[in-house]
Design an enzyme around this catalytic site. Structure first.
Site, PDB file in Angstrom:
ATOM      1  N   GLY A  84      13.014  14.693  -3.239  1.00  0.00           N
ATOM      2  CA  GLY A  84      14.093  14.334  -4.041  1.00  0.00           C
ATOM      3  C   GLY A  84      14.038  12.989  -4.572  1.00  0.00           C
ATOM      4  O   GLY A  84      13.663  12.199  -4.083  1.00  0.00           O
ATOM      5  N   CYS A  85      14.792  12.966  -5.660  1.00  0.00           N
ATOM      6  CA  CYS A  85      14.843  11.649  -6.177  1.00  0.00           C
ATOM      7  C   CYS A  85      15.621  10.695  -5.561  1.00  0.00           C
ATOM      8  O   CYS A  85      15.306   9.487  -5.331  1.00  0.00           O
ATOM      9  CB  CYS A  85      15.495  11.899  -7.579  1.00  0.00           C
ATOM     10  SG  CYS A  85      15.230  10.757  -8.835  1.00  0.00           S
TER      11      CYS A  85
END
Ligand SMILES: Cc1ncc(COP(=O)(O)O)c(C=O)c1O
Lengths: 411, 138
Positions: free
Chosen positions: B50-51
């Protein structure tokens, strides 16, 4: 603006002009510390957008009719306002773009056409992805070489290394004026002088400086200066590429279409003059006019006082944060402003950010589009508070106790 | 307990919190309690990037039931993983594939499952459902 008009700076008065600051989130008064991502908008900008669409809406540069002439002159007035604000020599040197990213891509594509295999491009290790990727793409296309100017642990460009990298192969230097992740203020004027000494052109990414500091492009003497309207209290979707006329004249057009042509035939098209050569298609007319208004608003403020105030805010927040055990401030340059990024030993930025959000405080967490910089510090990301002149020390006090509470919950 | 009953159970547990910080306090506790995934299962093919935060997911199929372990570098993400696993672990692939995880929005945490939140959770749920569908197709 008349020279005689008094410039002032009073936080309380300023806050009253930003309606979005007067709201609650999750039952708490909003504290907006995500100004590095985008700024809030003053009422005058909102009114200008509304007025444009309500009263002046028409396409520009094409109509004989009343509204089109109104819209065209409002659009060109905005260009003039921005030219004067930046102290550029001519309004033709102000090109409207979608934003910083768009402006850098324009230069990389257009000026990039003039580069050859083996030519070198220098950027620093603290650049935003939008000042990295367009150059990587250019290097792939043209066989140019991208070189990275290293930074020290404090987050300052190592100037001796920069001098070592500069050579007659260097054709372009592209550096951020202020780092969005570290807050470092880079010495762009002196770096420009040294680049020019070897015949290189210089682009300054002003996305994080235009809202904090008075900018004088003639004084910096850079070849291009780029920024986004939305970070300087203007609308989204509009930005500016300032370029020296002499270099813009040499650059081939970037996109083709309406407005950028002088004459089109199927055999040969000739291009319009500056600035229209680089503004193909219907631009973001309302955005440009709104941005012009944002600069008129800045013209009433004392930018020197603002820079001083924001540096104080940053130093105050940084000193308070450093009292927490296991907390490291990322970016401790001697010259910095408005941004304080921190990382913690055992606590993930996402967790802190989520808990701050629920306490009404907007910060940003993650890599801030500077992944190579995170790799340099060997961290996954930071929690970043970034300030604007409408923020206050009282807000920082609330922020600090919210950080304290979050840390105690997460430990 | 059926999958639906497990969801209801969690909704009832959260009903006592009317303050966001209390709710998160509880999620953080869940995150701390979650049995960690085996360190050598934390491989790149099990990583969901995920970012904002990273999630590792390992799934297994035994006795006609799906079994999941997961981990994250962020503790709040981990707490929510704990809730998802509580609902989905030891369920049949059929149940998982057709499950509607409404409890997440019922307890006010839907923002964490939005793909734009980029904390890895939305991708994790997608992966869990995909692994159930893969089993069904076998
Ligand atoms: C230093 C810097 N450069 C470039 C950008 C890109 O700006 P935009 O996304 O508005 O094009 C940003 C925005 O985050 C920035 O902080």
């Amino acid at each position: 603006m008349a020279e005689s008009q008094k410039k002032s700076f009073n936080v309380k008065e300023i806050r009253e002009q930003f309606p979005s600051l007067r709201q609650q989130v999750y039952g708490k008064n909003l504290i907006y510390f995500d100004n590095g991502a985008t700024s809030q908008k003053p009422q005058v900008v909102l009114d200008t957008l509304n007025h444009f669409y309500a009263k002046e809406n028409a396409n520009i540069h094409r109509g004989v009719h009343y509204l089109s002439q109104m819209a065209t002159s409002a659009y060109e007035d905005a260009r003039k306002t921005i030219q004067l604000y930046l102290n550029a020599n001519k309004s033709e040197e102000i090109i409207f773009t979608k934003g910083t990213t768009d402006a850098i891509n324009l230069v990389a594509n257009s000026f990039g056409e003039l580069l050859d295999k083996g030519d070198e491009i220098l950027i620093s290790a603290m650049e935003h992805h939008s000042n990295i990727v367009p150059w990587q793409m250019l290097c792939e296309r043209k066989g140019c070489i991208l070189k990275i100017i290293p930074i020290n642990q404090k987050g300052e460009i190592i100037q001796e290394e920069y001098d070592n990298l500069l050579s007659n192969k260097t054709k372009l230097v592209s550096i951020t004026h202020i780092s969005n992740t570290l807050g470092t203020i880079n010495p762009v004027k002196s770096m420009t002088t040294r680049a020019h000494a070897v015949g290189a052109r210089v682009l300054v990414d002003g996305a994080q400086s235009i809202q904090h500091k008075k900018i004088d492009v003639v004084d910096i003497n850079c070849d291009w200066f780029v920024f986004s309207g939305h970070k300087v209290f203007g609308p989204t979707g509009i930005g500016v590429l300032y370029g020296k006329e002499e270099i813009l004249d040499k650059m081939p057009p970037y996109q083709g279409g309406g407005d950028m042509i002088a004459k089109v035939t199927f055999e040969k098209t000739t291009y319009n003059e500056l600035p229209f050569k680089f503004e193909a298609g219907t631009p973001h007319i309302a955005g440009a006019i709104g941005l012009g208004k944002a600069f008129e608003f800045l013209n009433t403020l004392d930018m020197e006082a603002i820079l001083q105030y924001e540096m104080e805010l940053e130093a105050y927040a940084q000193d308070m944060l450093l009292t927490f055990e296991g907390l490291e401030v990322i970016g401790t340059a001697k010259k910095k402003t408005s941004v304080v990024s921190f990382a913690m030993d055992k606590i993930h930025p996402f967790d802190i950010g989520t808990l701050l959000d629920k306490q009404g405080i907007a910060v940003r967490t993650g890599h801030h589009c500077t992944q190579p910089l995170m790799d340099f510090y060997k961290i996954p990301g930071t929690t970043r508070a970034s300030f604007a002149f409408y923020n206050t020390k009282e807000e920082i006090d609330i922020f600090i106790s919210a950080v304290e509470k979050s840390i105690s919950m997460l430990s | 307990m059926t999958l639906e009953e497990k969801q209801q159970d969690i909704i009832d547990e959260f009903a006592i919190y009317d303050d966001w910080m209390d709710k998160y306090e509880y999620i953080i506790e869940l995150g701390k309690d979650l049995p960690k995934i085996d360190e050598d299962l934390k491989t790149d093919d099990r990583l969901i990037e995920g970012c904002q935060s990273r999630v590792w997911l390992a799934s297994e199929f035994k006795d006609n039931k799906m079994h999941f372990t997961a981990d994250s570098d962020a503790i709040i993400t981990k707490g929510i993983i704990g809730l998802l696993i509580r609902v989905l672990d030891q369920e049949s692939p059929e149940n998982i594939a057709k499950s509607d995880l409404h409890f997440i929005s019922d307890i006010g945490l839907h923002e964490h499952l939005s793909p734009t939140r980029s904390n890895g959770l939305a991708s994790m749920v997608k992966k869990i459902k995909m692994s159930a569908l893969t089993q069904l197709a076998k």
